[in-house]
Motif scaffolding. Structure first.
Motif, mmCIF file in Angstrom:
data_model
loop_
_atom_site.group_PDB
_atom_site.id
_atom_site.type_symbol
_atom_site.label_atom_id
_atom_site.label_comp_id
_atom_site.label_asym_id
_atom_site.label_seq_id
_atom_site.Cartn_x
_atom_site.Cartn_y
_atom_site.Cartn_z
ATOM 1 N N ASN A 164 10.048 -0.364 0.768
ATOM 2 C CA ASN A 164 11.171 -1.262 0.488
ATOM 3 C C ASN A 164 11.824 -1.771 1.768
ATOM 4 O O ASN A 164 12.214 -2.937 1.858
ATOM 5 N N GLU A 165 11.936 -0.904 2.758
ATOM 6 C CA GLU A 165 12.532 -1.307 4.038
ATOM 7 C C GLU A 165 11.654 -2.328 4.755
ATOM 8 O O GLU A 165 12.152 -3.297 5.327
ATOM 9 N N ILE A 166 10.348 -2.133 4.707
ATOM 10 C CA ILE A 166 9.435 -3.096 5.322
ATOM 11 C C ILE A 166 9.560 -4.436 4.617
ATOM 12 O O ILE A 166 9.656 -5.486 5.254
ATOM 13 N N GLU A 167 9.567 -4.416 3.290
ATOM 14 C CA GLU A 167 9.685 -5.657 2.515
ATOM 15 C C GLU A 167 10.988 -6.391 2.836
ATOM 16 O O GLU A 167 11.009 -7.610 2.949
ATOM 17 N N ARG A 168 12.069 -5.632 2.977
ATOM 18 C CA ARG A 168 13.358 -6.242 3.280
ATOM 19 C C ARG A 168 13.315 -6.960 4.624
ATOM 20 O O ARG A 168 13.792 -8.088 4.770
ATOM 21 N N ASP A 194 6.645 14.645 -4.850
ATOM 22 C CA ASP A 194 7.774 13.803 -5.266
ATOM 23 C C ASP A 194 8.565 13.306 -4.059
ATOM 24 O O ASP A 194 8.872 12.118 -3.950
ATOM 25 N N ALA A 195 8.906 14.220 -3.165
ATOM 26 C CA ALA A 195 9.711 13.855 -2.001
ATOM 27 C C ALA A 195 8.936 12.913 -1.079
ATOM 28 O O ALA A 195 9.479 11.926 -0.587
ATOM 29 N N THR A 196 7.675 13.200 -0.866
ATOM 30 C CA THR A 196 6.849 12.352 -0.023
ATOM 31 C C THR A 196 6.679 10.978 -0.651
ATOM 32 O O THR A 196 6.777 9.948 0.020
ATOM 33 N N GLY A 197 6.451 10.964 -1.951
ATOM 34 C CA GLY A 197 6.304 9.694 -2.655
ATOM 35 C C GLY A 197 7.566 8.855 -2.574
ATOM 36 O O GLY A 197 7.506 7.639 -2.344
ATOM 37 N N SER A 198 8.697 9.494 -2.740
ATOM 38 C CA SER A 198 9.969 8.767 -2.652
ATOM 39 C C SER A 198 10.188 8.216 -1.249
ATOM 40 O O SER A 198 10.661 7.082 -1.082
ATOM 41 N N ALA A 199 9.845 9.000 -0.246
ATOM 42 C CA ALA A 199 9.991 8.546 1.139
ATOM 43 C C ALA A 199 9.080 7.346 1.410
ATOM 44 O O ALA A 199 9.490 6.377 2.049
ATOM 45 N N CYS A 251 0.829 -1.218 0.000
ATOM 46 C CA CYS A 251 0.000 0.000 0.000
ATOM 47 C C CYS A 251 0.859 1.261 0.000
ATOM 48 O O CYS A 251 0.598 2.203 -0.746
ATOM 49 N N LEU A 252 1.885 1.288 0.849
ATOM 50 C CA LEU A 252 2.786 2.444 0.896
ATOM 51 C C LEU A 252 3.453 2.677 -0.451
ATOM 52 O O LEU A 252 3.572 3.817 -0.917
ATOM 53 N N SER A 253 3.899 1.608 -1.065
ATOM 54 C CA SER A 253 4.575 1.725 -2.351
ATOM 55 C C SER A 253 3.637 2.289 -3.411
ATOM 56 O O SER A 253 4.014 3.183 -4.183
ATOM 57 N N ALA A 254 2.415 1.801 -3.442
ATOM 58 C CA ALA A 254 1.434 2.302 -4.414
ATOM 59 C C ALA A 254 1.122 3.774 -4.177
ATOM 60 O O ALA A 254 1.041 4.569 -5.128
ATOM 61 N N MET A 255 0.976 4.151 -2.910
ATOM 62 C CA MET A 255 0.710 5.558 -2.589
ATOM 63 C C MET A 255 1.906 6.425 -2.984
ATOM 64 O O MET A 255 1.733 7.530 -3.508
ATOM 65 N N GLY A 256 3.104 5.926 -2.744
ATOM 66 C CA GLY A 256 4.308 6.677 -3.112
ATOM 67 C C GLY A 256 4.403 6.895 -4.606
ATOM 68 O O GLY A 256 4.692 8.001 -5.070
ATOM 69 N N ARG A 257 4.134 5.840 -5.386
ATOM 70 C CA ARG A 257 4.171 5.982 -6.846
ATOM 71 C C ARG A 257 3.124 6.978 -7.323
ATOM 72 O O ARG A 257 3.363 7.767 -8.225
ATOM 73 N N GLU A 258 1.947 6.941 -6.702
ATOM 74 C CA GLU A 258 0.883 7.875 -7.082
ATOM 75 C C GLU A 258 1.308 9.317 -6.816
ATOM 76 O O GLU A 258 1.063 10.209 -7.626
ATOM 77 N N LEU A 259 1.958 9.552 -5.682
ATOM 78 C CA LEU A 259 2.419 10.907 -5.370
ATOM 79 C C LEU A 259 3.520 11.365 -6.324
ATOM 80 O O LEU A 259 3.552 12.524 -6.739
ATOM 81 N N ILE A 260 4.428 10.451 -6.656
ATOM 82 C CA ILE A 260 5.525 10.806 -7.548
ATOM 83 C C ILE A 260 5.005 11.158 -8.933
ATOM 84 O O ILE A 260 5.455 12.113 -9.566
ATOM 85 N N HIS A 261 4.041 10.405 -9.392
ATOM 86 C CA HIS A 261 3.542 10.596 -10.759
ATOM 87 C C HIS A 261 2.218 11.339 -10.800
ATOM 88 O O HIS A 261 1.496 11.250 -11.788
ATOM 89 N N ALA A 262 1.901 12.075 -9.726
ATOM 90 C CA ALA A 262 0.633 12.801 -9.660
ATOM 91 C C ALA A 262 0.588 13.881 -10.733
ATOM 92 O O ALA A 262 1.437 14.767 -10.752
#
Length: 78
Positions: A64-68, A53-58, A33-44
């Motif tokens: 990624n850290e959670i997945e790891r 962009d910065a929020t989406g990247s964060a 969910c976080l990843s999808a929200m981040g991509r949406e913010l980056i490509h809004a």
């Protein structure tokens, strides 16, 4: 002075492994969910400032850290 041999302590008792596995799966879902929200913010479209962009990247980094960490948990349990 002699040292006692270290006894290998199990990561989890069998009755707790299911609980740990479920928590890992739930964290993984949060990560998705976080990843999808981040991509949406980056490509809004129409976002006229850099904050999305910065929020989406964060958010993607957090995902990624959670997945790891979920992968580490799963590896230890298997």
């Amino acid at each position: 002075m002699t040292r006692k041999p270290r006894v290998k302590i199990p990561v989890a008792t069998p009755d707790r492994i299911d609980l740990i596995q479920t928590a890992s799966w739930e964290l993984s879902a949060i990560s998705t969910c976080l990843s999808a929200m981040g991509r949406e913010l980056i490509h809004a479209p129409g976002a006229g400032r850099r904050l999305p962009d910065a929020t989406g990247s964060a958010m993607e980094w957090l995902a990624n850290e959670i997945e790891r960490r979920c992968a580490l948990i799963d590896e230890v349990l298997s």
